[in-house]
Write a protein that holds these residues in place. Structure first.
Motif, PDB file in Angstrom:
ATOM      1  N   VAL A 178       0.903  -1.291   0.137  1.00 25.42           N
ATOM      2  CA  VAL A 178       0.115  -0.049  -0.063  1.00 25.42           C
ATOM      3  C   VAL A 178       0.895   1.224   0.072  1.00 25.42           C
ATOM      4  O   VAL A 178       1.570   1.267   0.958  1.00 25.42           O
ATOM      5  CB  VAL A 178      -1.011  -0.028   1.292  1.00 25.42           C
ATOM      6  CG1 VAL A 178      -1.878   1.131   1.200  1.00 25.42           C
ATOM      7  CG2 VAL A 178      -1.511  -1.318   1.401  1.00 25.42           C
ATOM      8  N   PRO A 179       0.892   1.812  -1.044  1.00 27.85           N
ATOM      9  CA  PRO A 179       1.933   2.841  -1.137  1.00 27.85           C
ATOM     10  C   PRO A 179       1.514   4.339  -0.527  1.00 27.85           C
ATOM     11  O   PRO A 179       0.890   5.051  -1.149  1.00 27.85           O
ATOM     12  CB  PRO A 179       2.042   3.168  -2.830  1.00 27.85           C
ATOM     13  CG  PRO A 179       0.847   2.556  -3.391  1.00 27.85           C
ATOM     14  CD  PRO A 179       0.044   1.852  -2.405  1.00 27.85           C
ATOM     15  N   ASP A 265       9.613  14.797  -0.486  1.00 20.49           N
ATOM     16  CA  ASP A 265       8.305  15.242  -0.397  1.00 20.49           C
ATOM     17  C   ASP A 265       8.329  16.608   0.763  1.00 20.49           C
ATOM     18  O   ASP A 265       7.149  17.154   0.511  1.00 20.49           O
ATOM     19  CB  ASP A 265       7.313  14.178   0.263  1.00 20.49           C
ATOM     20  CG  ASP A 265       7.358  13.622   1.493  1.00 20.49           C
ATOM     21  OD1 ASP A 265       8.377  14.221   2.181  1.00 20.49           O
ATOM     22  OD2 ASP A 265       6.606  12.650   2.009  1.00 20.49           O
ATOM     23  N   GLN A 297       6.789   3.820  -4.531  1.00 22.90           N
ATOM     24  CA  GLN A 297       7.470   3.492  -3.430  1.00 22.90           C
ATOM     25  C   GLN A 297       8.721   3.984  -3.279  1.00 22.90           C
ATOM     26  O   GLN A 297       9.478   3.403  -2.464  1.00 22.90           O
ATOM     27  CB  GLN A 297       7.561   1.944  -3.707  1.00 22.90           C
ATOM     28  CG  GLN A 297       6.178   1.306  -3.656  1.00 22.90           C
ATOM     29  CD  GLN A 297       6.233  -0.289  -3.763  1.00 22.90           C
ATOM     30  OE1 GLN A 297       6.195  -0.907  -4.919  1.00 22.90           O
ATOM     31  NE2 GLN A 297       6.258  -0.757  -2.559  1.00 22.90           N
ATOM     32  N   ARG A 302      15.107   5.169  -1.393  1.00 22.87           N
ATOM     33  CA  ARG A 302      14.467   5.189  -0.160  1.00 22.87           C
ATOM     34  C   ARG A 302      15.388   4.522   1.052  1.00 22.87           C
ATOM     35  O   ARG A 302      16.089   3.911   0.648  1.00 22.87           O
ATOM     36  CB  ARG A 302      13.052   4.390  -0.213  1.00 22.87           C
ATOM     37  CG  ARG A 302      13.203   2.892   0.065  1.00 22.87           C
ATOM     38  CD  ARG A 302      11.938   2.059  -0.402  1.00 22.87           C
ATOM     39  NE  ARG A 302      10.987   2.336   1.062  1.00 22.87           N
ATOM     40  CZ  ARG A 302       9.836   1.872   1.011  1.00 22.87           C
ATOM     41  NH1 ARG A 302       9.324   1.206  -0.074  1.00 22.87           N
ATOM     42  NH2 ARG A 302       9.012   2.265   1.899  1.00 22.87           N
ATOM     43  N   SER A 313      10.974   3.388   7.168  1.00 22.63           N
ATOM     44  CA  SER A 313      11.454   3.427   5.538  1.00 22.63           C
ATOM     45  C   SER A 313      10.891   4.373   4.947  1.00 22.63           C
ATOM     46  O   SER A 313      10.156   4.465   4.131  1.00 22.63           O
ATOM     47  CB  SER A 313      11.277   2.013   5.175  1.00 22.63           C
ATOM     48  OG  SER A 313      11.945   1.066   5.992  1.00 22.63           O
ATOM     49  N   LYS A 315      10.276   7.121   2.263  1.00 22.73           N
ATOM     50  CA  LYS A 315      10.688   7.109   0.553  1.00 22.73           C
ATOM     51  C   LYS A 315      10.964   8.481   0.011  1.00 22.73           C
ATOM     52  O   LYS A 315      10.986   9.375   0.999  1.00 22.73           O
ATOM     53  CB  LYS A 315       9.189   6.708   0.088  1.00 22.73           C
ATOM     54  CG  LYS A 315       8.752   5.403   0.724  1.00 22.73           C
ATOM     55  CD  LYS A 315       7.331   4.846   0.162  1.00 22.73           C
ATOM     56  CE  LYS A 315       6.073   5.588   0.492  1.00 22.73           C
ATOM     57  NZ  LYS A 315       4.950   5.011  -0.251  1.00 22.73           N
TER      58      LYS A 315
HETATM   59  N1  LIG Z   1       7.952   9.807   2.315  1.00 22.40           N
HETATM   60  C1  LIG Z   1       7.337   8.808   2.720  1.00 22.40           C
HETATM   61  N2  LIG Z   1       7.813   7.677   3.099  1.00 22.40           N
HETATM   62  C2  LIG Z   1       7.061   6.816   3.760  1.00 22.40           C
HETATM   63  C3  LIG Z   1       5.494   6.981   3.985  1.00 22.40           C
HETATM   64  C4  LIG Z   1       5.090   8.191   3.679  1.00 22.40           C
HETATM   65  O1  LIG Z   1       3.825   8.333   3.733  1.00 22.40           O
HETATM   66  N3  LIG Z   1       5.619   9.148   2.900  1.00 22.40           N
HETATM   67  N4  LIG Z   1       4.854   5.937   4.620  1.00 22.40           N
HETATM   68  C5  LIG Z   1       5.587   5.112   5.409  1.00 22.40           C
HETATM   69  C6  LIG Z   1       4.747   4.092   5.821  1.00 22.40           C
HETATM   70  S1  LIG Z   1       3.847   4.210   7.146  1.00 22.40           S
HETATM   71  C7  LIG Z   1       4.901   2.430   5.102  1.00 22.40           C
HETATM   72  S2  LIG Z   1       3.925   1.314   5.580  1.00 22.40           S
HETATM   73  C8  LIG Z   1       5.816   2.520   4.110  1.00 22.40           C
HETATM   74  C9  LIG Z   1       5.019   1.733   2.789  1.00 22.40           C
HETATM   75  O2  LIG Z   1       5.940   1.629   1.870  1.00 22.40           O
HETATM   76  P1  LIG Z   1       5.312   1.174   0.399  1.00 22.40           P
HETATM   77  O3  LIG Z   1       4.956   2.643  -0.434  1.00 22.40           O
HETATM   78  O4  LIG Z   1       6.518   0.524  -0.293  1.00 22.40           O
HETATM   79  O5  LIG Z   1       4.054   0.296   0.420  1.00 22.40           O
HETATM   80  O6  LIG Z   1       6.534   3.641   3.562  1.00 22.40           O
HETATM   81  C10 LIG Z   1       6.614   4.533   4.579  1.00 22.40           C
HETATM   82  N5  LIG Z   1       7.776   5.604   4.151  1.00 22.40           N
END
Ligand SMILES: Nc1nc2c(c(=O)[nH]1)N[C@H]1C(S)=C(S)[C@@H](COP(=O)(O)O)O[C@H]1N2
Ligand SMILES: [Mo]
Length: 346
Positions: A178-179, A265, A297, A302, A313, A315
């Motif tokens: 879920v991205p 972001d 993702q 990331r 983690s 992104k």
């Molecule tokens: N920049 C950024 N990184 C992020 C997030 C986000 O909203 N923004 N969400 C985090 C959360 S809560 C999760 S579970 C994972 C989701 O990774 P995915 O996009 O590969 O599923 O990214 C993480 N990194």
């Protein structure tokens, strides 16, 4: 038959190549696997005599009860870990994921052994070994046909699904993920425009993609968990080892034990300390399951913190700051624990 379907759909959920192919069907496969598994479990426990001839207590013609108990036991572990994966708290799910995978493997081994030694393929019901020429030919022919069919199955599914569904649901993320994003949409940073700044170390600097790409690389295989409950098992990430990278820039963790990560972001951050970095060996990751990260993702790079929940983690990583004090991350300012190893959050 039913068991075969469960094993197949399990593969589809577990193996990255299969996962990609079932792409648009991922949710369907997942629910078939879950509902099928539960029904099968009920069938085994409730009506084992009818549905499952080698359950304990049942005297099958070919199978001894002692041997059968193993199969029964493995199936119970599979069912229990499957339920743990489905409804348990996240700490249970972390364990259940591993158990479910291992017991599935055990079941496949058990079933193959069963086919080879117990069924009247090689043995007559009387128990003596027997392999007529006709039988041997028939089984060889079946094997010759089966191998290309099994190997070609993913391609066939891809052709079928490619016809029926357009690619690119799930915002281009790999199936099962879920991205998330906390801004409106995903930052789309091309490699040519991407930079990674590193502050707070003696050799502070800003890297471009070419410099980043020339750093030594490492692979990790992990189960990706989000605190909200979804899990993608067996994901392969590739990239640069964070500890090695920062050490090379002269990082002295005794003076500055904290590292904060900044997303392109403009909003999302997260933070780790030296103890966590030594223990979990995070990666600056740019490859997932042997391909560049999808934009959704975190393309191009990331953070990936193995064995910690997804929110650690970050992104679209663009910056790393080393400091004396903790700078709580985006979700940590909103109440999530800084130390997010599996099991730390219910
Ligand atoms: N920049 C950024 N990184 C992020 C997030 C986000 O909203 N923004 N969400 C985090 C959360 S809560 C999760 S579970 C994972 C989701 O990774 P995915 O996009 O590969 O599923 O990214 C993480 N990194
Ligand atoms: Mo998450």
């Amino acid at each position: 038959m039913a068991l075969g379907l469960l094993v197949l759909s399990g593969f589809a959920l577990f193996l990255s190549t299969w996962r990609r192919i079932v792409g648009p069907f991922f949710a369907v496969v997942q629910w078939t696997h879950i509902v099928g598994g539960i029904l099968y479990g009920i069938a085994i426990i409730g009506w084992s005599r009818f549905f499952y001839p080698w359950a304990p207590g049942t005297q099958s013609r070919h199978l001894g009860p002692g041997y059968a108990r193993w199969g029964y036991f493995i199936l119970l572990v599979l069912l229990a870990s499957g339920l743990g994966l489905l409804v348990g708290p996240s700490s249970t799910r972390a364990v259940a994921t591993v158990l479910h995978g291992l017991s599935a493997l055990a079941l496949v081994v058990w079933a193959l052994w069963h086919l080879l030694t117990r069924l009247p393929i090689w043995k007559k019901p009387s128990g003596e070994w027997h392999l007529s020429r006709r039988r041997a030919l028939r089984w060889t022919a079946a094997a010759v046909v089966a191998v290309p069919v099994v190997m070609g199955l993913p391609t066939l599914m891809k052709m079928l699904s490619g016809r029926l569904f357009a690619e690119g649901s799930n915002d281009g993320a790999l199936p099962g993920f879920v991205p998330y994003t906390v801004i409106n949409g995903f930052p789309d940073i091309p490699r040519e425009h991407w930079h990674l700044w590193v502050h707070g170390v003696p050799q502070a600097k800003t890297l471009d993609w070419t410099e980043y790409a020339s750093l030594p690389r490492r692979q990790v295989v992990i189960n990706f968990h989000c605190v909200t409950g979804w899990v993608v098992p067996h994901v392969e990430f590739e990239g640069v080892d964070l500890l090695q990278f920062l050490t090379q820039l002269g990082w002295d963790p005794t003076k500055k034990p904290w590292v904060t990560f900044y997303s392109g972001d403009g909003v999302y951050t997260d933070t780790l300390d030296i103890g966590q970095i030594r223990e979990y060996r995070p990666l600056l990751a740019d490859v997932i399951d042997h391909r560049p990260l999808p934009v959704a993702q975190g393309f191009p790079v990331r953070l990936l913190v193995p064995d910690m929940y997804g929110y650690k983690s970050v992104k679209w990583l663009v910056g790393i700051r080393v400091s004396e004090r903790a700078e709580p991350g985006f979700w940590e300012q909103r109440g999530y624990p800084q130390n997010a190893y599996f099991g730390s959050y219910p």
